[in-house]
Enzyme design. Structure first.
Site, short mmCIF file in Angstrom:
data_model
loop_
_atom_site.label_atom_id
_atom_site.label_comp_id
_atom_site.label_asym_id
_atom_site.label_seq_id
_atom_site.Cartn_x
_atom_site.Cartn_y
_atom_site.Cartn_z
N LEU A 1 46.17 32.63 11.71
CA LEU A 1 46.03 34.00 12.18
C LEU A 1 46.71 34.97 11.23
CD1 LEU A 1 45.03 35.93 14.39
CD2 LEU A 1 47.26 35.65 15.49
N TYR A 2 47.82 34.56 10.64
CA TYR A 2 48.49 35.41 9.65
C TYR A 2 47.52 35.80 8.55
CZ TYR A 2 51.27 36.52 5.50
OH TYR A 2 51.76 37.11 4.37
N ALA A 3 46.84 34.81 7.97
CA ALA A 3 45.89 35.09 6.90
C ALA A 3 44.75 35.97 7.41
CB ALA A 3 45.34 33.79 6.33
#
Length: 334
Positions: free
Chosen positions: A151-153
């Site tokens: 999710l960060y990416a």
């Protein structure tokens, strides 16, 4: 020049702000001082910046539009550099909401501010993580980056897309730069180098994921800051297009640029470099690949070089030595 930098109590924002202050510029720093890691380290960074008369800190969260507007009123910026974000690949598995709040809602607030301020240049931080498990190497900015592994990416890729739309709709010259495993003094305690050095010095085992069969394109912080500073002058316009390798949009003053040296290092070689700099072997705990990790990162630095005449060059050996020297001076006595 007058700069508004978000994330000045963070690792990269601190170093960029210090460089600009040393160069004689005025910097308004915006930061939420969140407890993702020890807030005392963030406060120490801001205290160093506050020694300069050119620095004005504003404490607030990206999700707070009023606080951002206050920072713009204080700073009257010519250039905005948006570095603040919820960082960390693995933490996104534990607390996804923090990434939505900061990296999506917060970045949208930042874009709304840029629409109102109309800076000469808006620069924002992205990440090599958006390349996911790309099997084509080195990673070029023109490669597809539509299969994020965390999710960060995904939130960082979304930030690029939102920024493109604002550049198109509101004529905001915008550069998004993708970082590749940045390290150096005053780094985050959750980063590999910080953890390795702390553990080795304190006779604790270091955790080596993927059983060491990974590689990273490590970028020393001074090289990263130099790349950002040089990109500030490379305002995206049609006149600056680099044929063949450019990501300059055909529909907006928007460009994406890697900041990495294109010299990946095997993880086990990195560990050996840390051991050599400390003068002490590590207790190694070999672990499987973590969920969300990718086997390699490898930057194509050609566009950065073409635009600025610069690409990162500080060796891992030199960079790790500088970090170890800093850690012994600053952290063992803290």
């Amino acid at each position: 020049m007058r700069y508004l930098i978000t994330g000045t109590a963070g690792f990269i924002g601190f170093h960029l702000a210090r460089r600009l202050l040393d160069d004689g510029h005025f910097v308004t720093g915006f930061d939420g001082l969140t407890p993702y890691y020890d807030v005392r380290l963030k406060e120490r960074r801001h205290a160093i910046l506050s020694r300069s008369n050119g620095f004005r800190p504003v404490i607030g969260m990206l999700e707070d539009r009023d606080a951002l507007e206050k920072a713009a009123e204080v700073g009257e910026p010519d250039v905005i550099v948006h570095l603040a974000a919820q960082a960390g690949v693995r933490y996104s598995l534990e607390n996804p909401k923090a990434y939505v709040d900061s990296n999506l809602i917060g970045s949208w607030n930042m874009l709304e501010l840029a629409k109102a301020v109309q800076p000469k240049h808006l620069l924002l931080a992205s990440t090599s993580s958006i390349y996911g498990a790309n099997e084509k190497i080195p990673f070029a900015e023109t490669d597809r980056a539509d299969e994020p592994m965390t999710l960060y990416a995904a939130t960082k890729k979304s930030g690029e897309l939102m920024a493109h739309s604002y550049a198109h709709l509101h004529g905001i010259p915008t550069t998004a730069f993708r970082f590749f495993t940045v390290y150096g003094p005053w780094g985050r305690p959750d980063m590999a180098l910080f953890k390795f050095v702390d553990s080795i010095l304190n006779d604790r085992p270091i955790e080596i994921y993927g059983e060491g069969r990974m590689s990273r394109d490590f970028t020393y912080i001074d090289d990263l800051v130099e790349g950002i500073v040089r990109l500030m002058a490379a305002v995206p316009t049609e006149a600056t297009r680099i044929e063949g390798i450019d990501t300059l949009s055909r529909h907006a003053p928007f460009r994406v640029v890697n900041i990495g040296g294109g010299q990946p290092v095997e993880l086990m070689q990195f560990v050996e470099t840390v051991e050599a700099a400390i003068g002490k072997p590590a207790i190694r705990e070999m672990l499987p690949m973590q969920q969300g990790d990718v086997p390699r990162t490898f930057a194509a630095p050609d566009l950065l070089d073409a635009l600025t005449g610069f690409k990162p060059s500080i060796s891992v050996q030199e960079g790790v030595k500088r970090f170890v020297d800093w850690y012994r001076a600053e952290m063992t006595s803290a």
